[in-house]
Design a protein around this motif. Structure first.
Motif: not given
Length: 354
Positions: A82-90
């Motif tokens: 989830p953290a990786a996905a959040s960073l990717l989205q940003s």
């Protein structure tokens, strides 16, 4: 403390790495150390924290890409998808892209977590990055769909991919079809193929050749022949690969008469049979007991100046022995041995990348 150190990176080209809850400066050359340090806690991976990282490093496009790639790889290894996905989205919102390796790690992690939506987003980001896309990326993306029959999700993904990459989208979608077939999802590969006909990226010769091979591989000969006819109706002229695919598939299914029909059409259209054509035909008729036809084709092949392969010699010799034609088998064995250095070998049959 954290904001100051990250800002210091911008002005002095230093990388900020995690060590427990603190940041440590390391040189650009050692940015990979980000991936080896202790992982941040869930409390530290807040949206505010991620925004602060991005706001501090977004203006350094070269090193930012490497830092964020290493950081995302670390998050994946730590199981913090989830953290990786959040960073990717940003990162996506700021037009910052990762390395190919990082995208592949993300794809694998999201696939293992059965997060198909995230897999689709990662693949689209990879397309937009203009990084080289390996077969691993395509296969990992295709494998994510193995446990779902959500056709709407799949076709929506293909439509988005085609729009994102037009006019080169036909190449991308062709590779997706091949990847789905490679991991055993034949029906989904064919579904994508049919969907292509309604998109701007229409099927081309490579698409049809891929579909012919897919259908032949799973023994669906009638569908294969139907698509071959559809191909010509769509004014896409078959090539040698098309005909060889048909002949080889029909050979494996024991439809030897159909092989000769395809060969006749091939020659009528001005295509000369090549080594692969003759190999398929000679093996077909030899195994069916028609060794005389095999020998005729063998002589015809040599008359065209095509060097025989060791596989063809072995096939003929074995089939002649089975038919009790030991003298002919011995003659061919002597011929094969005498001309061994001129034979086409395994390296000449290696499959070329699509």
């Amino acid at each position: 403390m954290a904001g100051f150190l990250i800002q210091n990176f911008i002005t002095s080209t230093l990388v900020v790495s995690w060590v427990g809850p603190y940041f440590v400066n390391t040189s650009i050359g050692n940015y990979q150390s980000v991936a080896t340090q202790a992982s941040p806690t869930e409390e530290e991976l807040t949206d505010e924290f991620l925004k602060r990282i991005l706001s501090d490093i977004e203006n350094d496009p070269t090193s930012t890409r490497e830092i964020c790639s290493a950081y995302i790889e670390k998050l994946c290894r730590a199981g913090k998808l989830p953290a990786a996905a959040s960073l990717l989205q940003s990162l996506h919102g700021k037009h910052i892209f990762l390395t190919t390796n990082s995208y592949n790690i993300l794809l694998a992690t999201a696939g293992e977590g059965n997060d198909i939506g995230l897999v689709c987003q990662i693949f689209k980001d990879l397309l937009l990055s203009w990084e080289p896309i390996s077969s691993t990326s395509y296969l990992t993306t295709a494998k994510a769909f193995i446990n779902t029959n959500n056709a709407a999700l799949l076709l929506g993904f293909i439509k988005e991919v085609s729009e994102l990459t037009f006019p080169r989208s036909v190449i991308i979608v062709n590779r997706i079809i091949f990847a789905f077939a490679e991991c055993g999802q034949t029906d989904k590969a064919l579904l994508i193929f049919d969907h292509m006909k309604s998109l701007k990226c229409k099927p081309d010769l490579v698409t049809y050749n891929t579909v012919l091979e897919v259908l032949g591989r799973v023994g669906r000969a009638n569908e294969m022949l139907h698509e071959f006819a559809s191909m010509k109706e769509a004014n896409i002229a078959p090539d040698v690969i098309s005909y060889n695919t048909l002949i080889n598939s029909l050979r494996k299914l024991g439809r030897f008469d159909a092989c000769l029909v395809i060969l006749k059409e091939m020659e009528e259209r001005g295509f000369e049979p090549d080594l692969l054509t003759y190999k398929a035909l000679i093996e077909s008729f030899g195994r069916s007991g028609n060794v005389e036809v095999s020998l005729r084709l063998f002589d015809e092949m040599k008359g065209r100046g095509i060097r025989p392969s060791i596989y063809i010699y072995r096939s003929l010799i074995n089939n002649l022995k089975k038919m009790g034609k030991l003298e002919s088998a011995t003659t061919l064995l002597e011929e094969m041995t005498a001309s061994l250095s001129d034979h086409v070998g395994p390296k000449d049959f290696k499959r070329k990348n699509k």
